[in-house]
Scaffold this motif. Structure first.
Motif, PDB file in Angstrom:
ATOM      1  N   PHE A   9      44.620  38.771  19.133  1.00 17.96           N
ATOM      2  CA  PHE A   9      43.525  39.643  18.697  1.00 17.96           C
ATOM      3  C   PHE A   9      43.127  40.613  19.820  1.00 17.96           C
ATOM      4  O   PHE A   9      42.930  41.809  19.595  1.00 17.96           O
ATOM      5  CB  PHE A   9      42.332  38.757  18.309  1.00 17.96           C
ATOM      6  N   LYS A  10      43.030  40.089  21.044  1.00 16.91           N
ATOM      7  CA  LYS A  10      42.679  40.928  22.190  1.00 16.91           C
ATOM      8  C   LYS A  10      43.758  41.977  22.465  1.00 16.91           C
ATOM      9  O   LYS A  10      43.461  43.110  22.827  1.00 16.91           O
ATOM     10  CB  LYS A  10      42.464  40.064  23.445  1.00 16.91           C
ATOM     11  N   GLN A  11      45.013  41.576  22.293  1.00 16.99           N
ATOM     12  CA  GLN A  11      46.105  42.530  22.500  1.00 16.99           C
ATOM     13  C   GLN A  11      46.046  43.624  21.428  1.00 16.99           C
ATOM     14  O   GLN A  11      46.234  44.808  21.733  1.00 16.99           O
ATOM     15  CB  GLN A  11      47.457  41.798  22.468  1.00 16.99           C
ATOM     16  N   ALA A  12      45.768  43.233  20.182  1.00 10.80           N
ATOM     17  CA  ALA A  12      45.641  44.228  19.105  1.00 10.80           C
ATOM     18  C   ALA A  12      44.522  45.211  19.447  1.00 10.80           C
ATOM     19  O   ALA A  12      44.652  46.416  19.221  1.00 10.80           O
ATOM     20  CB  ALA A  12      45.355  43.534  17.774  1.00 10.80           C
ATOM     21  N   TYR A  13      43.446  44.696  20.024  1.00 10.01           N
ATOM     22  CA  TYR A  13      42.323  45.563  20.413  1.00 10.01           C
ATOM     23  C   TYR A  13      42.760  46.572  21.479  1.00 10.01           C
ATOM     24  O   TYR A  13      42.426  47.752  21.411  1.00 10.01           O
ATOM     25  CB  TYR A  13      41.167  44.702  20.922  1.00 10.01           C
ATOM     26  N   ARG A  14      43.540  46.105  22.448  1.00  9.26           N
ATOM     27  CA  ARG A  14      44.023  47.033  23.482  1.00  9.26           C
ATOM     28  C   ARG A  14      44.950  48.084  22.882  1.00  9.26           C
ATOM     29  O   ARG A  14      44.891  49.258  23.233  1.00  9.26           O
ATOM     30  CB  ARG A  14      44.733  46.265  24.607  1.00  9.26           C
ATOM     31  N   LEU A  15      45.813  47.660  21.947  1.00  2.00           N
ATOM     32  CA  LEU A  15      46.697  48.621  21.282  1.00  2.00           C
ATOM     33  C   LEU A  15      45.861  49.657  20.525  1.00  2.00           C
ATOM     34  O   LEU A  15      46.161  50.842  20.535  1.00  2.00           O
ATOM     35  CB  LEU A  15      47.648  47.897  20.313  1.00  2.00           C
ATOM     36  N   TRP A  16      44.786  49.163  19.894  1.00  6.85           N
ATOM     37  CA  TRP A  16      43.921  50.058  19.118  1.00  6.85           C
ATOM     38  C   TRP A  16      43.183  51.045  20.023  1.00  6.85           C
ATOM     39  O   TRP A  16      42.941  52.198  19.653  1.00  6.85           O
ATOM     40  CB  TRP A  16      42.919  49.219  18.305  1.00  6.85           C
ATOM     41  N   MET A  17      42.826  50.617  21.217  1.00  6.71           N
ATOM     42  CA  MET A  17      42.166  51.530  22.160  1.00  6.71           C
ATOM     43  C   MET A  17      43.057  52.740  22.469  1.00  6.71           C
ATOM     44  O   MET A  17      42.576  53.854  22.637  1.00  6.71           O
ATOM     45  CB  MET A  17      41.832  50.790  23.474  1.00  6.71           C
ATOM     46  N   ASP A  18      44.375  52.504  22.518  1.00 10.93           N
ATOM     47  CA  ASP A  18      45.323  53.588  22.796  1.00 10.93           C
ATOM     48  C   ASP A  18      45.758  54.302  21.525  1.00 10.93           C
ATOM     49  O   ASP A  18      46.421  55.340  21.594  1.00 10.93           O
ATOM     50  CB  ASP A  18      46.593  53.028  23.469  1.00 10.93           C
ATOM     51  N   ASP A  19      45.458  53.727  20.369  1.00 12.57           N
ATOM     52  CA  ASP A  19      46.041  54.217  19.124  1.00 12.57           C
ATOM     53  C   ASP A  19      45.041  53.971  17.981  1.00 12.57           C
ATOM     54  O   ASP A  19      45.298  53.195  17.066  1.00 12.57           O
ATOM     55  CB  ASP A  19      47.346  53.425  18.895  1.00 12.57           C
ATOM     56  N   PRO A  20      43.884  54.652  18.043  1.00 10.02           N
ATOM     57  CA  PRO A  20      42.783  54.323  17.134  1.00 10.02           C
ATOM     58  C   PRO A  20      43.021  54.674  15.671  1.00 10.02           C
ATOM     59  O   PRO A  20      42.287  54.201  14.801  1.00 10.02           O
ATOM     60  CB  PRO A  20      41.603  55.131  17.694  1.00 10.02           C
ATOM     61  N   ALA A  21      44.035  55.483  15.384  1.00  4.88           N
ATOM     62  CA  ALA A  21      44.244  55.892  13.987  1.00  4.88           C
ATOM     63  C   ALA A  21      45.044  54.865  13.197  1.00  4.88           C
ATOM     64  O   ALA A  21      45.086  54.903  11.970  1.00  4.88           O
ATOM     65  CB  ALA A  21      44.947  57.249  13.946  1.00  4.88           C
ATOM     66  N   THR A  22      45.695  53.948  13.898  1.00  2.00           N
ATOM     67  CA  THR A  22      46.509  52.940  13.207  1.00  2.00           C
ATOM     68  C   THR A  22      45.623  51.786  12.735  1.00  2.00           C
ATOM     69  O   THR A  22      44.789  51.305  13.495  1.00  2.00           O
ATOM     70  CB  THR A  22      47.616  52.430  14.156  1.00  2.00           C
ATOM     71  N   PRO A  23      45.802  51.352  11.477  1.00  2.00           N
ATOM     72  CA  PRO A  23      44.969  50.248  10.973  1.00  2.00           C
ATOM     73  C   PRO A  23      45.089  48.995  11.840  1.00  2.00           C
ATOM     74  O   PRO A  23      46.185  48.672  12.320  1.00  2.00           O
ATOM     75  CB  PRO A  23      45.532  49.989   9.577  1.00  2.00           C
ATOM     76  N   TYR A  24      43.970  48.322  11.986  1.00  2.00           N
ATOM     77  CA  TYR A  24      43.927  47.150  12.862  1.00  2.00           C
ATOM     78  C   TYR A  24      44.901  46.066  12.423  1.00  2.00           C
ATOM     79  O   TYR A  24      45.514  45.403  13.256  1.00  2.00           O
ATOM     80  CB  TYR A  24      42.504  46.600  12.902  1.00  2.00           C
ATOM     81  N   ALA A  25      45.045  45.896  11.122  1.00  2.00           N
ATOM     82  CA  ALA A  25      45.954  44.851  10.625  1.00  2.00           C
ATOM     83  C   ALA A  25      47.392  45.113  11.080  1.00  2.00           C
ATOM     84  O   ALA A  25      48.124  44.177  11.398  1.00  2.00           O
ATOM     85  CB  ALA A  25      45.874  44.753   9.106  1.00  2.00           C
ATOM     86  N   VAL A  26      47.768  46.380  11.129  1.00  2.00           N
ATOM     87  CA  VAL A  26      49.120  46.736  11.589  1.00  2.00           C
ATOM     88  C   VAL A  26      49.265  46.399  13.066  1.00  2.00           C
ATOM     89  O   VAL A  26      50.286  45.835  13.507  1.00  2.00           O
ATOM     90  CB  VAL A  26      49.385  48.248  11.357  1.00  2.00           C
ATOM     91  N   LEU A  27      48.217  46.713  13.836  1.00  2.00           N
ATOM     92  CA  LEU A  27      48.272  46.450  15.278  1.00  2.00           C
ATOM     93  C   LEU A  27      48.255  44.944  15.552  1.00  2.00           C
ATOM     94  O   LEU A  27      48.891  44.465  16.495  1.00  2.00           O
ATOM     95  CB  LEU A  27      47.106  47.141  15.980  1.00  2.00           C
ATOM     96  N   LEU A  28      47.557  44.207  14.711  1.00  2.00           N
ATOM     97  CA  LEU A  28      47.505  42.757  14.856  1.00  2.00           C
ATOM     98  C   LEU A  28      48.908  42.178  14.595  1.00  2.00           C
ATOM     99  O   LEU A  28      49.352  41.259  15.296  1.00  2.00           O
ATOM    100  CB  LEU A  28      46.484  42.192  13.862  1.00  2.00           C
ATOM    101  N   TYR A  29      49.568  42.733  13.631  1.00  2.00           N
ATOM    102  CA  TYR A  29      50.931  42.319  13.323  1.00  2.00           C
ATOM    103  C   TYR A  29      51.860  42.619  14.504  1.00  2.00           C
ATOM    104  O   TYR A  29      52.663  41.779  14.908  1.00  2.00           O
ATOM    105  CB  TYR A  29      51.390  43.065  12.059  1.00  2.00           C
ATOM    106  N   ARG A  30      51.684  43.824  15.071  1.00  2.00           N
ATOM    107  CA  ARG A  30      52.509  44.233  16.217  1.00  2.00           C
ATOM    108  C   ARG A  30      52.223  43.338  17.429  1.00  2.00           C
ATOM    109  O   ARG A  30      53.137  42.912  18.144  1.00  2.00           O
ATOM    110  CB  ARG A  30      52.154  45.689  16.550  1.00  2.00           C
ATOM    111  N   ALA A  31      50.954  43.042  17.654  1.00  2.00           N
ATOM    112  CA  ALA A  31      50.562  42.195  18.783  1.00  2.00           C
ATOM    113  C   ALA A  31      51.135  40.778  18.617  1.00  2.00           C
ATOM    114  O   ALA A  31      51.558  40.153  19.593  1.00  2.00           O
ATOM    115  CB  ALA A  31      49.038  42.142  18.898  1.00  2.00           C
ATOM    116  N   THR A  32      51.144  40.297  17.378  1.00  2.00           N
ATOM    117  CA  THR A  32      51.711  38.965  17.123  1.00  2.00           C
ATOM    118  C   THR A  32      53.198  38.945  17.461  1.00  2.00           C
ATOM    119  O   THR A  32      53.696  37.992  18.061  1.00  2.00           O
ATOM    120  CB  THR A  32      51.526  38.580  15.635  1.00  2.00           C
ATOM    121  N   ALA A  33      53.888  40.009  17.089  1.00  2.00           N
ATOM    122  CA  ALA A  33      55.317  40.103  17.411  1.00  2.00           C
ATOM    123  C   ALA A  33      55.516  40.115  18.927  1.00  2.00           C
ATOM    124  O   ALA A  33      56.428  39.467  19.455  1.00  2.00           O
ATOM    125  CB  ALA A  33      55.918  41.349  16.762  1.00  2.00           C
ATOM    126  N   GLN A  34      54.640  40.827  19.638  1.00  2.00           N
ATOM    127  CA  GLN A  34      54.758  40.864  21.106  1.00  2.00           C
ATOM    128  C   GLN A  34      54.529  39.475  21.698  1.00  2.00           C
ATOM    129  O   GLN A  34      55.246  39.045  22.604  1.00  2.00           O
ATOM    130  CB  GLN A  34      53.731  41.843  21.691  1.00  2.00           C
TER     131      GLN A  34
END
Lengths: 195, 195
Positions: free
Chosen positions: A155-180
Protein backbone atom coordinates in the motif's frame (compact mmCIF):
# COMPACT_ATOMS: atom_id res chain seq x y z
CA UNK A 1 -21.15 32.37 22.21
CA UNK A 2 -20.72 29.26 20.06
CA UNK A 3 -22.18 29.56 16.59
CA UNK A 4 -22.38 27.30 13.59
CA UNK A 5 -19.25 27.47 11.45
CA UNK A 6 -19.80 26.15 7.94
CA UNK A 7 -17.14 23.62 6.94
CA UNK A 8 -15.04 24.66 9.95
CA UNK A 9 -13.33 21.27 10.12
CA UNK A 10 -12.18 21.28 6.50
CA UNK A 11 -11.14 24.94 6.72
CA UNK A 12 -9.10 24.26 9.85
CA UNK A 13 -7.39 21.34 8.11
CA UNK A 14 -6.46 23.50 5.14
CA UNK A 15 -5.32 26.42 7.30
CA UNK A 16 -3.20 24.16 9.51
CA UNK A 17 -1.47 22.65 6.49
CA UNK A 18 -0.84 26.11 5.03
CA UNK A 19 0.60 27.48 8.25
CA UNK A 20 2.64 24.39 9.12
CA UNK A 21 4.09 24.44 5.59
CA UNK A 22 4.96 28.14 5.49
CA UNK A 23 5.71 29.05 9.12
CA UNK A 24 6.78 25.63 10.35
CA UNK A 25 4.93 23.15 12.54
CA UNK A 26 6.81 24.09 15.70
CA UNK A 27 6.26 27.80 15.21
CA UNK A 28 2.50 27.57 14.65
CA UNK A 29 0.01 27.53 17.54
CA UNK A 30 -3.55 26.27 17.64
CA UNK A 31 -4.55 29.91 18.15
CA UNK A 32 -2.84 30.82 14.85
CA UNK A 33 -4.71 28.09 12.99
CA UNK A 34 -8.06 29.07 14.49
CA UNK A 35 -7.48 32.78 13.83
CA UNK A 36 -6.57 32.02 10.22
CA UNK A 37 -10.10 30.79 9.54
CA UNK A 38 -11.78 33.29 11.86
CA UNK A 39 -12.82 30.92 14.64
CA UNK A 40 -11.80 30.56 18.28
CA UNK A 41 -9.43 27.97 19.73
CA UNK A 42 -12.48 26.56 21.45
CA UNK A 43 -14.00 25.79 18.05
CA UNK A 44 -10.72 24.15 17.04
CA UNK A 45 -10.89 21.87 20.06
CA UNK A 46 -14.40 20.84 19.11
CA UNK A 47 -12.87 19.04 16.13
CA UNK A 48 -9.30 18.16 17.12
CA UNK A 49 -7.80 17.30 20.52
CA UNK A 50 -4.38 18.81 19.76
CA UNK A 51 -2.13 20.47 17.19
CA UNK A 52 -1.16 17.23 15.53
CA UNK A 53 -4.53 15.59 14.91
CA UNK A 54 -5.62 18.23 12.41
CA UNK A 55 -3.32 16.45 9.91
CA UNK A 56 -4.81 13.03 10.67
CA UNK A 57 -8.51 13.67 10.16
CA UNK A 58 -8.71 11.10 7.35
CA UNK A 59 -7.28 8.23 9.36
CA UNK A 60 -10.55 6.84 10.68
CA UNK A 61 -12.19 7.07 7.27
CA UNK A 62 -9.37 5.14 5.61
CA UNK A 63 -9.22 2.54 8.35
CA UNK A 64 -12.98 2.02 8.58
CA UNK A 65 -13.28 1.75 4.83
CA UNK A 66 -10.59 -0.92 4.65
CA UNK A 67 -12.11 -2.81 7.59
CA UNK A 68 -15.59 -2.81 6.08
CA UNK A 69 -14.42 -3.82 2.60
CA UNK A 70 -12.43 -6.64 4.11
CA UNK A 71 -15.54 -7.91 5.92
CA UNK A 72 -17.50 -7.72 2.68
CA UNK A 73 -14.90 -9.55 0.57
CA UNK A 74 -15.96 -13.05 -0.56
CA UNK A 75 -15.14 -15.62 2.10
CA UNK A 76 -13.10 -17.74 -0.29
CA UNK A 77 -10.73 -14.91 -1.26
CA UNK A 78 -7.25 -15.64 0.15
CA UNK A 79 -6.16 -13.21 2.93
CA UNK A 80 -3.72 -11.06 0.94
CA UNK A 81 -6.01 -10.87 -2.07
CA UNK A 82 -8.93 -9.83 0.14
CA UNK A 83 -6.77 -7.19 1.85
CA UNK A 84 -5.51 -5.70 -1.41
CA UNK A 85 -9.06 -5.74 -2.70
CA UNK A 86 -10.18 -3.84 0.43
CA UNK A 87 -7.36 -1.32 0.03
CA UNK A 88 -8.24 -0.72 -3.61
CA UNK A 89 -11.73 0.45 -2.60
CA UNK A 90 -10.04 3.52 -1.04
CA UNK A 91 -9.21 4.72 -4.53
CA UNK A 92 -11.21 7.94 -4.24
CA UNK A 93 -9.10 8.99 -1.23
CA UNK A 94 -6.18 9.03 -3.65
CA UNK A 95 -7.80 10.94 -6.44
CA UNK A 96 -5.91 13.42 -8.59
CA UNK A 97 -7.60 16.34 -6.80
CA UNK A 98 -6.16 15.21 -3.43
CA UNK A 99 -2.64 14.97 -4.79
CA UNK A 100 -1.31 18.45 -4.07
CA UNK A 101 -2.83 18.44 -0.58
CA UNK A 102 -1.24 15.09 0.29
CA UNK A 103 2.10 16.06 -1.23
CA UNK A 104 2.20 19.12 1.02
CA UNK A 105 1.07 17.05 4.00
CA UNK A 106 3.98 14.63 3.42
CA UNK A 107 6.41 17.55 3.28
CA UNK A 108 5.14 18.89 6.62
CA UNK A 109 5.29 15.46 8.25
CA UNK A 110 8.89 15.02 7.15
CA UNK A 111 9.86 18.12 9.17
CA UNK A 112 8.79 16.79 12.57
CA UNK A 113 9.65 13.60 14.43
CA UNK A 114 6.43 14.06 16.44
CA UNK A 115 4.41 13.96 13.21
CA UNK A 116 6.43 11.05 11.83
CA UNK A 117 5.70 9.12 14.98
CA UNK A 118 1.99 9.84 14.62
CA UNK A 119 2.11 8.75 10.96
CA UNK A 120 3.85 5.52 11.94
CA UNK A 121 1.08 4.89 14.47
CA UNK A 122 -1.55 5.54 11.82
CA UNK A 123 -0.02 2.93 9.53
CA UNK A 124 0.39 0.47 12.41
CA UNK A 125 -3.26 0.94 13.33
CA UNK A 126 -4.33 0.16 9.77
CA UNK A 127 -2.22 -2.99 9.85
CA UNK A 128 -3.77 -3.93 13.21
CA UNK A 129 -7.30 -3.50 11.86
CA UNK A 130 -6.45 -5.59 8.80
CA UNK A 131 -4.90 -8.31 10.96
CA UNK A 132 -8.01 -8.33 13.16
CA UNK A 133 -10.25 -8.60 10.11
CA UNK A 134 -8.21 -11.50 8.74
CA UNK A 135 -8.47 -13.35 12.06
CA UNK A 136 -12.25 -12.94 11.83
CA UNK A 137 -12.02 -14.47 8.36
CA UNK A 138 -10.26 -17.48 9.83
CA UNK A 139 -6.51 -16.75 9.65
CA UNK A 140 -4.34 -17.56 12.63
CA UNK A 141 -3.06 -14.38 14.36
CA UNK A 142 0.60 -14.69 13.29
CA UNK A 143 -0.05 -15.12 9.61
CA UNK A 144 -2.79 -12.48 9.75
CA UNK A 145 -0.20 -10.00 11.02
CA UNK A 146 2.31 -11.07 8.36
CA UNK A 147 -0.26 -10.63 5.58
CA UNK A 148 -1.31 -7.25 7.04
CA UNK A 149 2.31 -6.04 7.14
CA UNK A 150 3.00 -7.24 3.59
CA UNK A 151 -0.18 -5.55 2.36
CA UNK A 152 0.81 -2.34 4.12
CA UNK A 153 4.28 -2.40 2.53
CA UNK A 154 2.52 -2.74 -0.82
CA UNK A 155 0.00 0.00 0.00
CA UNK A 156 2.83 2.40 0.89
CA UNK A 157 4.63 1.58 -2.35
CA UNK A 158 1.42 2.23 -4.32
CA UNK A 159 1.22 5.60 -2.56
CA UNK A 160 4.77 6.47 -3.63
CA UNK A 161 3.98 5.44 -7.21
CA UNK A 162 0.88 7.64 -7.05
CA UNK A 163 2.92 10.61 -5.83
CA UNK A 164 4.91 10.38 -9.08
CA UNK A 165 1.93 9.44 -11.22
CA UNK A 166 -1.26 10.99 -9.80
CA UNK A 167 -3.43 10.44 -12.89
CA UNK A 168 -3.26 6.64 -12.69
CA UNK A 169 -6.02 4.99 -10.63
CA UNK A 170 -4.86 3.81 -7.24
CA UNK A 171 -6.08 0.27 -7.82
CA UNK A 172 -3.80 -0.01 -10.85
CA UNK A 173 -0.84 1.27 -8.85
CA UNK A 174 -1.67 -1.13 -6.02
CA UNK A 175 -1.60 -3.95 -8.53
CA UNK A 176 1.75 -2.73 -9.87
CA UNK A 177 3.17 -2.38 -6.35
CA UNK A 178 2.06 -5.93 -5.53
CA UNK A 179 3.90 -7.21 -8.59
CA UNK A 180 7.03 -5.32 -7.47
CA UNK A 181 6.80 -6.77 -3.96
CA UNK A 182 6.38 -10.26 -5.37
CA UNK A 183 9.38 -9.73 -7.65
CA UNK A 184 11.53 -8.58 -4.74
CA UNK A 185 10.63 -11.61 -2.67
CA UNK A 186 10.92 -14.19 -5.43
CA UNK A 187 13.96 -12.83 -7.27
CA UNK A 188 16.00 -11.89 -4.22
CA UNK A 189 15.39 -14.67 -1.79
CA UNK A 190 16.13 -18.32 -2.02
CA UNK A 191 18.34 -20.70 -0.18
CA UNK A 192 21.04 -18.00 0.11
CA UNK A 193 18.76 -15.40 1.67
CA UNK A 194 20.00 -15.58 5.23
CA UNK A 195 23.41 -17.15 4.79
CA UNK B 1 26.09 14.32 45.48
CA UNK B 2 26.26 12.15 42.33
CA UNK B 3 28.07 8.87 42.77
CA UNK B 4 28.88 5.97 40.54
CA UNK B 5 26.05 3.46 40.30
CA UNK B 6 27.20 0.07 39.03
CA UNK B 7 24.95 -1.15 36.20
CA UNK B 8 22.41 1.54 37.03
CA UNK B 9 21.11 1.61 33.48
CA UNK B 10 20.40 -2.12 33.30
CA UNK B 11 18.93 -2.13 36.82
CA UNK B 12 16.63 0.76 35.95
CA UNK B 13 15.48 -1.11 32.82
CA UNK B 14 14.68 -4.22 34.81
CA UNK B 15 12.95 -2.29 37.61
CA UNK B 16 10.85 -0.29 35.14
CA UNK B 17 9.68 -3.44 33.41
CA UNK B 18 8.83 -5.06 36.76
CA UNK B 19 6.87 -2.05 37.98
CA UNK B 20 5.12 -1.37 34.67
CA UNK B 21 4.11 -5.04 34.53
CA UNK B 22 2.83 -5.34 38.09
CA UNK B 23 1.55 -1.84 38.94
CA UNK B 24 0.74 -0.66 35.43
CA UNK B 25 2.60 1.79 33.20
CA UNK B 26 0.26 4.68 33.96
CA UNK B 27 0.41 4.16 37.69
CA UNK B 28 4.23 4.05 37.91
CA UNK B 29 6.33 7.21 38.21
CA UNK B 30 9.99 7.78 37.37
CA UNK B 31 10.50 8.32 41.10
CA UNK B 32 9.09 4.82 41.77
CA UNK B 33 11.48 3.25 39.26
CA UNK B 34 14.50 5.12 40.63
CA UNK B 35 13.57 4.30 44.25
CA UNK B 36 13.19 0.63 43.34
CA UNK B 37 16.90 0.38 42.54
CA UNK B 38 17.99 2.84 45.24
CA UNK B 39 18.95 5.78 43.03
CA UNK B 40 17.54 9.30 42.60
CA UNK B 41 15.33 10.50 39.77
CA UNK B 42 18.30 12.61 38.73
CA UNK B 43 20.30 9.45 38.11
CA UNK B 44 17.37 8.08 36.09
CA UNK B 45 17.43 11.16 33.87
CA UNK B 46 21.12 10.66 33.25
CA UNK B 47 20.19 7.56 31.26
CA UNK B 48 16.65 8.14 29.98
CA UNK B 49 14.86 11.36 28.99
CA UNK B 50 11.40 10.17 30.08
CA UNK B 51 9.31 7.31 31.42
CA UNK B 52 8.91 5.64 28.08
CA UNK B 53 12.50 5.45 26.84
CA UNK B 54 13.57 3.03 29.57
CA UNK B 55 11.82 0.32 27.50
CA UNK B 56 13.61 1.32 24.29
CA UNK B 57 17.24 1.24 25.38
CA UNK B 58 18.06 -1.46 22.85
CA UNK B 59 16.75 0.43 19.84
CA UNK B 60 19.98 2.16 18.86
CA UNK B 61 21.97 -1.03 19.26
CA UNK B 62 19.63 -2.95 16.97
CA UNK B 63 19.46 -0.18 14.39
CA UNK B 64 23.20 0.50 14.34
CA UNK B 65 23.97 -3.18 14.08
CA UNK B 66 21.66 -3.61 11.10
CA UNK B 67 23.02 -0.47 9.44
CA UNK B 68 26.64 -1.56 9.84
CA UNK B 69 26.02 -5.12 8.66
CA UNK B 70 24.21 -3.78 5.62
CA UNK B 71 27.21 -1.59 4.76
CA UNK B 72 29.51 -4.57 5.14
CA UNK B 73 27.41 -6.91 2.99
CA UNK B 74 29.01 -7.83 -0.37
CA UNK B 75 28.19 -5.20 -2.99
CA UNK B 76 26.70 -7.76 -5.37
CA UNK B 77 24.15 -9.07 -2.85
CA UNK B 78 20.64 -8.06 -3.97
CA UNK B 79 18.96 -5.50 -1.65
CA UNK B 80 16.54 -7.82 0.16
CA UNK B 81 19.14 -10.55 0.59
CA UNK B 82 21.62 -8.03 2.00
CA UNK B 83 18.97 -6.66 4.39
CA UNK B 84 17.95 -10.08 5.68
CA UNK B 85 21.62 -10.94 6.05
CA UNK B 86 22.12 -7.76 8.11
CA UNK B 87 19.10 -8.56 10.25
CA UNK B 88 20.32 -12.08 10.91
CA UNK B 89 23.49 -10.69 12.51
CA UNK B 90 21.28 -9.45 15.38
CA UNK B 91 20.75 -13.02 16.42
CA UNK B 92 22.31 -12.58 19.86
CA UNK B 93 19.74 -9.87 20.67
CA UNK B 94 17.13 -12.62 20.34
CA UNK B 95 18.84 -15.23 22.40
CA UNK B 96 16.95 -17.67 24.62
CA UNK B 97 18.06 -15.77 27.74
CA UNK B 98 16.38 -12.56 26.49
CA UNK B 99 13.11 -14.32 25.80
CA UNK B 100 11.29 -13.84 29.10
CA UNK B 101 12.37 -10.20 29.33
CA UNK B 102 11.09 -9.43 25.82
CA UNK B 103 7.88 -11.36 26.35
CA UNK B 104 7.13 -9.22 29.41
CA UNK B 105 8.14 -6.07 27.52
CA UNK B 106 5.62 -6.94 24.77
CA UNK B 107 2.91 -7.44 27.38
CA UNK B 108 3.60 -4.02 28.91
CA UNK B 109 3.66 -2.32 25.49
CA UNK B 110 0.29 -3.83 24.61
CA UNK B 111 -1.27 -2.01 27.61
CA UNK B 112 -0.47 1.53 26.46
CA UNK B 113 -1.17 3.36 23.20
CA UNK B 114 1.71 5.71 24.05
CA UNK B 115 4.10 2.75 24.16
CA UNK B 116 2.60 1.21 21.02
CA UNK B 117 3.18 4.49 19.22
CA UNK B 118 6.80 4.55 20.38
CA UNK B 119 7.25 0.93 19.25
CA UNK B 120 5.79 1.78 15.84
CA UNK B 121 8.31 4.64 15.57
CA UNK B 122 11.14 2.29 16.50
CA UNK B 123 10.21 -0.08 13.70
CA UNK B 124 9.74 2.78 11.24
CA UNK B 125 13.18 4.11 12.16
CA UNK B 126 14.75 0.72 11.49
CA UNK B 127 13.03 0.64 8.10
CA UNK B 128 14.27 4.17 7.39
CA UNK B 129 17.86 3.24 8.24
CA UNK B 130 17.63 0.15 6.02
CA UNK B 131 16.17 2.19 3.16
CA UNK B 132 18.98 4.74 3.54
CA UNK B 133 21.58 1.98 3.51
CA UNK B 134 20.07 0.46 0.35
CA UNK B 135 20.14 3.82 -1.41
CA UNK B 136 23.85 4.05 -0.55
CA UNK B 137 24.23 0.61 -2.14
CA UNK B 138 22.66 1.94 -5.34
CA UNK B 139 18.91 1.30 -5.03
CA UNK B 140 16.49 4.01 -6.08
CA UNK B 141 14.65 5.50 -3.04
CA UNK B 142 11.22 4.02 -3.81
CA UNK B 143 12.37 0.46 -4.22
CA UNK B 144 14.73 0.85 -1.25
CA UNK B 145 11.73 1.73 0.92
CA UNK B 146 9.70 -1.17 -0.47
CA UNK B 147 12.50 -3.63 0.23
CA UNK B 148 12.97 -2.16 3.73
CA UNK B 149 9.25 -2.52 4.50
CA UNK B 150 9.13 -6.08 3.19
CA UNK B 151 12.22 -6.97 5.22
CA UNK B 152 10.66 -5.43 8.32
CA UNK B 153 7.44 -7.41 7.82
CA UNK B 154 9.61 -10.53 7.67
CA UNK B 155 11.68 -9.49 10.69
CA UNK B 156 8.50 -8.99 12.74
CA UNK B 157 7.21 -12.40 11.66
CA UNK B 158 10.54 -13.99 12.68
CA UNK B 159 10.14 -12.31 16.07
CA UNK B 160 6.65 -13.81 16.50
CA UNK B 161 7.97 -17.25 15.53
CA UNK B 162 10.75 -16.78 18.08
CA UNK B 163 8.24 -15.88 20.80
CA UNK B 164 6.70 -19.34 20.29
CA UNK B 165 10.00 -21.10 19.70
CA UNK B 166 12.80 -19.36 21.63
CA UNK B 167 15.36 -22.15 21.30
CA UNK B 168 15.62 -21.87 17.53
CA UNK B 169 18.29 -19.48 16.23
CA UNK B 170 16.88 -16.20 14.97
CA UNK B 171 18.58 -16.53 11.58
CA UNK B 172 16.72 -19.80 11.00
CA UNK B 173 13.41 -18.19 11.93
CA UNK B 174 14.17 -15.24 9.69
CA UNK B 175 14.75 -17.66 6.86
CA UNK B 176 11.46 -19.42 7.64
CA UNK B 177 9.59 -16.10 7.87
CA UNK B 178 11.00 -15.06 4.49
CA UNK B 179 9.70 -18.28 2.94
CA UNK B 180 6.28 -17.59 4.47
CA UNK B 181 6.25 -14.04 3.10
CA UNK B 182 7.24 -15.29 -0.33
CA UNK B 183 4.50 -17.93 -0.21
CA UNK B 184 1.88 -15.33 0.72
CA UNK B 185 2.88 -13.08 -2.15
CA UNK B 186 3.23 -15.78 -4.78
CA UNK B 187 0.29 -17.99 -3.83
CA UNK B 188 -2.18 -15.23 -3.09
CA UNK B 189 -1.52 -12.66 -5.76
CA UNK B 190 -1.81 -12.89 -9.47
CA UNK B 191 -3.95 -11.25 -12.06
CA UNK B 192 -6.96 -11.36 -9.73
CA UNK B 193 -5.23 -9.65 -6.82
CA UNK B 194 -6.82 -6.25 -7.10
CA UNK B 195 -9.95 -7.00 -9.09
Amino acid sequence: MPRWEPHAKERLETAALDLYATRGYDRTTIGDVAAHVGVTSRTYFRYFPDKREVLFGGENKLRDRIARSLQDAPADMPPLTATLHAMSTCEDLYHLRKHEHLRRRDAVISTSSELQEREARKLASIAAVVAGGLVERGSDPDSAQLVADLALATFKQAYRLWMDDPATPYAVLLYRATAQARDVLTAQTGSAATQ
